[in-house]
Scaffold this motif. Structure first.
Motif, short mmCIF file in Angstrom:
data_model
loop_
_atom_site.label_atom_id
_atom_site.label_comp_id
_atom_site.label_asym_id
_atom_site.label_seq_id
_atom_site.Cartn_x
_atom_site.Cartn_y
_atom_site.Cartn_z
N GLU A 1 0.80 -1.14 -0.11
CA GLU A 1 -0.04 -0.03 0.03
C GLU A 1 0.73 1.21 -0.01
OE1 GLU A 1 -2.53 -0.38 3.26
OE2 GLU A 1 -3.77 -1.97 2.66
N SER A 2 2.00 1.30 0.59
CA SER A 2 2.94 2.15 0.61
C SER A 2 3.48 2.60 -0.41
CB SER A 2 3.63 2.53 1.98
OG SER A 2 4.53 1.36 1.87
N GLY A 3 3.85 1.68 -1.31
CA GLY A 3 4.57 1.83 -2.65
C GLY A 3 6.11 1.34 -2.21
N HIS A 4 6.51 0.69 -1.13
CA HIS A 4 7.59 0.45 -0.69
C HIS A 4 8.34 -0.27 -1.86
CE1 HIS A 4 9.86 0.99 2.98
NE2 HIS A 4 10.45 0.08 2.84
N ASP A 5 9.67 -0.09 -1.92
CA ASP A 5 10.77 -1.10 -2.61
C ASP A 5 9.97 -2.29 -2.90
OD1 ASP A 5 12.36 -2.27 -4.55
OD2 ASP A 5 14.16 -1.70 -3.17
N PRO A 6 9.49 -2.71 -4.40
CA PRO A 6 9.18 -4.03 -4.71
C PRO A 6 9.83 -5.37 -4.40
CG PRO A 6 8.64 -2.47 -6.25
CD PRO A 6 9.40 -1.95 -5.47
N LEU A 7 11.19 -4.87 -4.27
CA LEU A 7 12.00 -6.20 -3.96
C LEU A 7 12.00 -6.37 -2.65
CD1 LEU A 7 14.42 -8.05 -4.93
CD2 LEU A 7 16.08 -6.13 -4.45
N ILE A 8 12.09 -5.45 -1.81
CA ILE A 8 11.90 -5.73 -0.25
C ILE A 8 10.72 -6.43 -0.11
CG2 ILE A 8 11.77 -4.65 1.94
CD1 ILE A 8 13.59 -2.50 1.01
N ALA A 9 9.47 -5.90 -0.54
CA ALA A 9 8.06 -6.53 -0.46
C ALA A 9 8.17 -8.11 -0.92
CB ALA A 9 7.23 -5.78 -1.18
N SER A 10 8.67 -8.31 -2.02
CA SER A 10 8.95 -9.59 -2.47
C SER A 10 9.73 -10.66 -1.67
CB SER A 10 9.42 -9.84 -3.65
OG SER A 10 10.86 -9.35 -3.89
N LEU A 11 10.64 -10.13 -0.90
CA LEU A 11 11.57 -10.91 -0.18
C LEU A 11 10.59 -11.25 1.40
CD1 LEU A 11 15.00 -9.18 -0.02
CD2 LEU A 11 14.16 -11.14 -1.17
N TYR A 12 9.95 -10.18 1.79
CA TYR A 12 8.97 -10.50 2.92
C TYR A 12 7.95 -11.39 2.48
CZ TYR A 12 10.84 -6.80 5.74
OH TYR A 12 11.60 -5.99 6.53
N GLN A 13 7.38 -11.40 1.29
CA GLN A 13 6.40 -12.35 0.68
C GLN A 13 6.96 -13.65 0.72
OE1 GLN A 13 3.09 -11.55 -0.26
NE2 GLN A 13 2.95 -13.76 -0.17
N MET A 14 8.31 -13.71 0.10
CA MET A 14 8.98 -15.18 0.34
C MET A 14 8.91 -16.00 1.57
SD MET A 14 12.00 -14.55 -2.65
CE MET A 14 12.88 -15.94 -2.05
N ASP A 15 9.37 -15.00 2.67
CA ASP A 15 9.37 -15.58 3.96
C ASP A 15 7.95 -15.98 4.49
OD1 ASP A 15 12.03 -15.26 4.84
OD2 ASP A 15 11.99 -13.20 5.30
N LEU A 16 6.99 -15.32 4.05
CA LEU A 16 5.31 -15.70 4.49
C LEU A 16 5.22 -16.63 3.70
CD1 LEU A 16 2.83 -15.05 5.58
CD2 LEU A 16 2.24 -13.46 3.44
N ASP A 17 5.56 -17.00 2.46
CA ASP A 17 5.28 -18.16 1.72
C ASP A 17 5.70 -19.23 2.44
OD1 ASP A 17 3.56 -16.57 0.03
OD2 ASP A 17 5.19 -16.38 -1.52
N ARG A 18 6.83 -19.22 2.77
CA ARG A 18 7.81 -20.28 3.13
C ARG A 18 6.94 -20.95 4.74
NH1 ARG A 18 13.77 -20.45 5.91
NH2 ARG A 18 13.13 -18.58 6.82
N ALA A 19 6.95 -19.71 5.64
CA ALA A 19 6.26 -20.02 6.93
C ALA A 19 4.90 -20.78 6.86
CB ALA A 19 5.96 -18.86 7.53
N GLN A 20 4.12 -20.22 5.74
CA GLN A 20 2.64 -20.84 5.43
C GLN A 20 2.93 -22.11 4.90
OE1 GLN A 20 1.22 -17.94 2.73
NE2 GLN A 20 -0.29 -17.15 4.49
N PHE A 21 3.78 -22.42 4.24
CA PHE A 21 4.04 -23.91 3.69
C PHE A 21 4.37 -24.83 4.69
CE2 PHE A 21 7.18 -27.12 2.21
CZ PHE A 21 6.46 -27.63 1.45
#
Length: 230
Positions: free
Chosen positions: A68-88
């Motif tokens: 929502e804040s338009g943060h660096d997409p790369l940083i957001a994608s790294l956090y998303q990867m951590d999220l996906d791993r934990a959910q898996f």
């Protein structure tokens, strides 16, 4: 969350990164591997699952804030990867437990040792499965058999035990990794062995050791966390 990720201070981001770098993800991975490799259902990791759910919720909120804040997409994608791993890992851990319950439900239900290892939700699931499958088998198969064979659990009324109930094969071989130094381990599972020479019938594992073992004699070491399964 009250403020967007763009308003976060460096200290807040560091706190978040410290949180997700804790050992809970590794502990969840170990719990999943142990559950997957163990022939029997293990005690439910209630505290670990609760913490994992809380961390996943925090990561979801953080990823949303970054988007929502338009943060660096790369940083957001790294956090998303951590999220996906934990959910898996969490889903895989819960799924393999449900698979064991479906396979050994009758055996688990009649053994207090195993029933006490279930979560409240798993216990309800087991009870519902037993009721539904029992009703289905009675209506479609058992009711059409001779009187002596109208049992879901026994081959006939003369059977002394529930000989049609699948049980975990505890003498299967597993690959174990040592996490903490173990006590002397005897091949027959006892602390003292009379069947072997005392100089040759036991061994001791140190951190990092890998061994192929029968599961039954080393249940205690697995439950205590001294070894993990690969």
């Amino acid at each position: 969350m009250a403020s967007g990720a763009g308003d976060w201070s460096a200290e807040q981001i560091d706190d978040y990164e410290t949180l997700i770098s804790t050992t809970d993800v590794e502990l969840l991975k170990r719990a999943w591997r142990n559950e997957k490799a163990s022939p029997e259902i293990l005690p439910f990791e209630e505290a670990l699952v609760k913490r994992a759910k809380e961390q996943i919720q925090l990561m979801e909120e953080t990823v949303d804030d970054f988007a929502e804040s338009g943060h660096d997409p790369l940083i957001a994608s790294l956090y998303q990867m951590d999220l996906d791993r934990a959910q898996f890992l969490l889903r895989s851990y819960l799924r393999v437990r449900l698979q064991k319950i479906e396979k050994f439900m009758f055996h688990i239900w009649k053994m207090d040792t195993y029933r006490n290892r279930l979560s409240i939700e798993e216990e309800k699931f087991t009870e519902r499965c037993i009721r539904d499958i029992g009703k289905h088998l009675e209506e479609t198969v058992v009711s059409k058999l001779p009187d002596n064979y109208q049992s879901v659990l026994k081959q006939s009324i003369i059977s002394e035990e529930d000989d049609m109930v699948p049980e975990p094969q505890l003498d299967t071989f597993i690959v174990a990794k040592c996490e903490r130094a173990t006590r002397p381990l005897y091949l027959d599972g006892s602390r003292q062995s009379a069947s072997f020479d005392s100089r040759n019938d036991h061994f001791q594992m140190v951190p990092g050791d890998l061994c192929i073992l029968r599961y039954r004699p080393f249940q205690e070491e697995l439950m205590s966390g001294n070894i993990s399964l690969v």
